[in-house]
Design a protein around this motif. Structure first.
Motif, PDB file in Angstrom:
ATOM      1  N   THR A   4      52.567  71.267  30.241  1.00 47.06           N
ATOM      2  CA  THR A   4      52.722  72.539  29.543  1.00 47.06           C
ATOM      3  C   THR A   4      51.940  73.647  30.222  1.00 47.06           C
ATOM      4  OG1 THR A   4      53.022  71.360  27.470  1.00 47.06           O
ATOM      5  CG2 THR A   4      52.474  73.691  27.307  1.00 47.06           C
ATOM      6  N   PHE A   5      50.723  73.367  30.649  1.00 49.03           N
ATOM      7  CA  PHE A   5      49.880  74.345  31.335  1.00 49.03           C
ATOM      8  C   PHE A   5      49.472  73.806  32.695  1.00 49.03           C
ATOM      9  CE2 PHE A   5      49.243  75.477  26.882  1.00 49.03           C
ATOM     10  CZ  PHE A   5      49.361  76.856  26.921  1.00 49.03           C
ATOM     11  N   SER A   6      49.521  74.682  33.694  1.00 48.18           N
ATOM     12  CA  SER A   6      49.028  74.293  35.015  1.00 48.18           C
ATOM     13  C   SER A   6      47.503  74.307  35.011  1.00 48.18           C
ATOM     14  CB  SER A   6      49.552  75.265  36.072  1.00 48.18           C
ATOM     15  OG  SER A   6      48.919  76.540  35.922  1.00 48.18           O
ATOM     16  N   GLU A   7      46.930  73.693  36.038  1.00 49.99           N
ATOM     17  CA  GLU A   7      45.468  73.676  36.144  1.00 49.99           C
ATOM     18  C   GLU A   7      44.916  75.092  36.253  1.00 49.99           C
ATOM     19  OE1 GLU A   7      41.961  71.791  39.016  1.00 49.99           O
ATOM     20  OE2 GLU A   7      44.037  71.119  39.219  1.00 49.99           O
ATOM     21  N   LEU A   8      45.617  75.952  36.994  1.00 51.45           N
ATOM     22  CA  LEU A   8      45.172  77.338  37.125  1.00 51.45           C
ATOM     23  C   LEU A   8      45.234  78.061  35.780  1.00 51.45           C
ATOM     24  CD1 LEU A   8      44.242  79.731  38.800  1.00 51.45           C
ATOM     25  CD2 LEU A   8      46.649  80.153  39.421  1.00 51.45           C
ATOM     26  N   GLU A   9      46.291  77.820  35.015  1.00 51.00           N
ATOM     27  CA  GLU A   9      46.401  78.452  33.695  1.00 51.00           C
ATOM     28  C   GLU A   9      45.279  77.996  32.774  1.00 51.00           C
ATOM     29  OE1 GLU A   9      51.244  79.120  33.361  1.00 51.00           O
ATOM     30  OE2 GLU A   9      50.352  77.180  32.866  1.00 51.00           O
ATOM     31  N   LEU A  46      48.954  85.613  31.481  1.00 53.93           N
ATOM     32  CA  LEU A  46      48.059  84.999  32.470  1.00 53.93           C
ATOM     33  C   LEU A  46      48.452  85.415  33.885  1.00 53.93           C
ATOM     34  CD1 LEU A  46      47.673  81.414  30.966  1.00 53.93           C
ATOM     35  CD2 LEU A  46      45.919  83.190  31.092  1.00 53.93           C
ATOM     36  N   ARG A  47      49.755  85.472  34.152  1.00 52.08           N
ATOM     37  CA  ARG A  47      50.199  85.918  35.480  1.00 52.08           C
ATOM     38  C   ARG A  47      49.781  87.369  35.735  1.00 52.08           C
ATOM     39  NH1 ARG A  47      54.619  82.345  34.454  1.00 52.08           N
ATOM     40  NH2 ARG A  47      55.765  83.934  33.283  1.00 52.08           N
ATOM     41  N   ALA A  48      49.898  88.205  34.700  1.00 52.93           N
ATOM     42  CA  ALA A  48      49.470  89.603  34.844  1.00 52.93           C
ATOM     43  C   ALA A  48      47.967  89.686  35.057  1.00 52.93           C
ATOM     44  CB  ALA A  48      49.879  90.398  33.604  1.00 52.93           C
ATOM     45  N   PHE A  49      47.216  88.795  34.410  1.00 55.31           N
ATOM     46  CA  PHE A  49      45.762  88.755  34.574  1.00 55.31           C
ATOM     47  C   PHE A  49      45.392  88.416  36.018  1.00 55.31           C
ATOM     48  CE2 PHE A  49      41.652  86.548  34.333  1.00 55.31           C
ATOM     49  CZ  PHE A  49      40.888  87.471  33.645  1.00 55.31           C
ATOM     50  N   TRP A  50      46.074  87.427  36.598  1.00 49.68           N
ATOM     51  CA  TRP A  50      45.776  87.044  37.990  1.00 49.68           C
ATOM     52  C   TRP A  50      46.060  88.191  38.949  1.00 49.68           C
ATOM     53  CZ3 TRP A  50      49.443  82.370  37.102  1.00 49.68           C
ATOM     54  CH2 TRP A  50      48.809  81.434  36.275  1.00 49.68           C
ATOM     55  N   GLU A  92      42.458  91.808  24.622  1.00 50.30           N
ATOM     56  CA  GLU A  92      42.312  92.905  25.586  1.00 50.30           C
ATOM     57  C   GLU A  92      42.545  92.412  27.010  1.00 50.30           C
ATOM     58  OE1 GLU A  92      38.647  95.360  27.577  1.00 50.30           O
ATOM     59  OE2 GLU A  92      38.475  94.855  25.453  1.00 50.30           O
ATOM     60  N   LEU A  93      41.943  91.277  27.354  1.00 50.04           N
ATOM     61  CA  LEU A  93      42.087  90.735  28.706  1.00 50.04           C
ATOM     62  C   LEU A  93      43.526  90.328  28.995  1.00 50.04           C
ATOM     63  CD1 LEU A  93      38.820  88.599  28.814  1.00 50.04           C
ATOM     64  CD2 LEU A  93      39.275  90.653  30.162  1.00 50.04           C
ATOM     65  N   LEU A  94      44.261  89.959  27.944  1.00 48.46           N
ATOM     66  CA  LEU A  94      45.650  89.541  28.106  1.00 48.46           C
ATOM     67  C   LEU A  94      46.636  90.656  27.770  1.00 48.46           C
ATOM     68  CD1 LEU A  94      45.348  85.951  26.602  1.00 48.46           C
ATOM     69  CD2 LEU A  94      45.652  86.563  29.013  1.00 48.46           C
ATOM     70  N   LYS A  95      46.121  91.888  27.665  1.00 46.33           N
ATOM     71  CA  LYS A  95      46.959  93.068  27.422  1.00 46.33           C
ATOM     72  C   LYS A  95      47.742  92.956  26.111  1.00 46.33           C
ATOM     73  CE  LYS A  95      45.655  94.580  31.451  1.00 46.33           C
ATOM     74  NZ  LYS A  95      44.581  95.596  31.542  1.00 46.33           N
ATOM     75  N   ASP A  96      47.076  92.478  25.089  1.00 52.23           N
ATOM     76  CA  ASP A  96      47.678  92.357  23.769  1.00 52.23           C
ATOM     77  C   ASP A  96      46.835  93.156  22.781  1.00 52.23           C
ATOM     78  OD1 ASP A  96      49.303  91.572  21.683  1.00 52.23           O
ATOM     79  OD2 ASP A  96      48.668  89.468  21.680  1.00 52.23           O
ATOM     80  N   VAL A  97      47.377  93.423  21.628  1.00 52.01           N
ATOM     81  CA  VAL A  97      46.660  94.097  20.540  1.00 52.01           C
ATOM     82  C   VAL A  97      46.821  93.228  19.298  1.00 52.01           C
ATOM     83  CG1 VAL A  97      46.481  96.140  19.086  1.00 52.01           C
ATOM     84  CG2 VAL A  97      47.059  96.384  21.510  1.00 52.01           C
ATOM     85  N   GLU A 112      38.111  80.721  31.379  1.00 50.93           N
ATOM     86  CA  GLU A 112      37.300  81.856  31.804  1.00 50.93           C
ATOM     87  C   GLU A 112      37.457  83.029  30.837  1.00 50.93           C
ATOM     88  OE1 GLU A 112      34.582  84.084  33.716  1.00 50.93           O
ATOM     89  OE2 GLU A 112      34.993  81.939  33.919  1.00 50.93           O
ATOM     90  N   ILE A 113      38.680  83.278  30.375  1.00 50.20           N
ATOM     91  CA  ILE A 113      38.906  84.365  29.423  1.00 50.20           C
ATOM     92  C   ILE A 113      38.157  84.111  28.121  1.00 50.20           C
ATOM     93  CG2 ILE A 113      40.682  85.403  27.940  1.00 50.20           C
ATOM     94  CD1 ILE A 113      42.597  85.177  30.338  1.00 50.20           C
ATOM     95  N   MET A 114      38.177  82.871  27.657  1.00 49.99           N
ATOM     96  CA  MET A 114      37.466  82.553  26.419  1.00 49.99           C
ATOM     97  C   MET A 114      35.959  82.688  26.610  1.00 49.99           C
ATOM     98  SD  MET A 114      38.001  79.319  23.868  1.00 49.99           S
ATOM     99  CE  MET A 114      37.269  79.351  22.207  1.00 49.99           C
ATOM    100  N   ASN A 115      35.458  82.290  27.777  1.00 51.32           N
ATOM    101  CA  ASN A 115      34.029  82.452  28.050  1.00 51.32           C
ATOM    102  C   ASN A 115      33.628  83.926  28.014  1.00 51.32           C
ATOM    103  OD1 ASN A 115      33.095  79.800  28.368  1.00 51.32           O
ATOM    104  ND2 ASN A 115      33.824  79.700  30.471  1.00 51.32           N
ATOM    105  N   ILE A 116      34.443  84.768  28.630  1.00 48.18           N
ATOM    106  CA  ILE A 116      34.162  86.213  28.626  1.00 48.18           C
ATOM    107  C   ILE A 116      34.209  86.753  27.197  1.00 48.18           C
ATOM    108  CG2 ILE A 116      35.013  88.483  29.342  1.00 48.18           C
ATOM    109  CD1 ILE A 116      36.130  87.070  31.870  1.00 48.18           C
TER     110      ILE A 116
END
Length: 214
Positions: free
Chosen positions: A8-13, A206-210, A138-143, A19-23
């Motif tokens: 379902t999720f790649s290692e990079l995802e 996530l792709r937009a974040f990268w 915010e990091l994922l460009k959502d509100v 990292e996003i959750m840590n931030i």
């Protein structure tokens, strides 16, 4: 980050979500520190895919005896719906409440009503959940929009959470982490649960974040 479905999720995802959750939790910790001068340390987050019907039992296994826990529950929605659960064992609950009181002379054993206790827990939950979820969005460009939080007991988890949020057989994305209050033997759990129908939106985000770092 742990995940139970590698297809379902790649290692990079997975690494990016971690990292996003840590931030995001770092922002939440900083916001709480401004109010009660304590710092929260986050453990390595884990990601799991679960059926909604199994969530209550999974959380019971994770945190232990639910009789000793109060839980701040807050629903939110943006590009998908979700719910956050901030679970405090009794000792952490009492000490956090004591630290949060404006009158520092009021000790843990002060005669204070359950209603006021819950109001303080809700305020702590507002800070931690609000900052964490908002920063992730915010990091994922959502509100995101939040429903007012409430306090439930651990024993109310099943009827108050799963049945009212997701269809029983629906799969959900679960992010979980343990947080520790720095310098104190106090800890709690944070669970963020999002509907799996958000997975394509999440992968696009996530792709937009990268791309920001290419």
């Amino acid at each position: 980050m742990e995940v139970n479905d590698d297809s379902t999720f790649s290692e990079l995802e997975i690494d990016t979500l971690q990292e996003i959750m840590n931030i995001a939790f770092g922002q939440a910790s900083a916001d709480l520190a401004e109010v009660i001068n304590v710092f929260i340390v986050l453990s390595v987050p884990a990601l799991k895919l679960k059926k909604a019907v199994s969530l209550s039992e999974f959380i019971r296994v994770e945190i232990g005896d639910l009789k000793d826990f109060k839980i701040v529950e807050q629903s939110y929605w943006g590009k998908s719906k979700g719910v956050a659960l901030l679970a405090f064992p009794h000792e952490a609950e009492l000490e956090l409440i004591a630290m949060f009181r404006e009158d520092s002379d009021m000790g843990i054993d002060s005669d204070i009503s359950d209603e006021l206790d819950n109001e303080m827990l809700i305020e702590i939950g507002n800070i931690l959940i609000g900052a964490c979820v908002s920063k992730m969005a915010e990091l994922l460009k959502d509100v995101v929009t939040f429903v007012p939080p409430r306090v439930i007991t651990g024993e109310q988890l099943s009827e108050a959470f799963v049945e009212n949020r997701f269809e029983r057989e629906a799969r959900v994305i679960l992010l979980k982490t343990l947080f520790q209050i720095e310098g104190r033997e106090l800890s709690g759990h944070l669970f963020l649960v999002n509907s799996l129908d958000s997975i394509h939106t999440l992968k696009d985000a996530l792709r937009a974040f990268w791309k920001q770092y290419e």
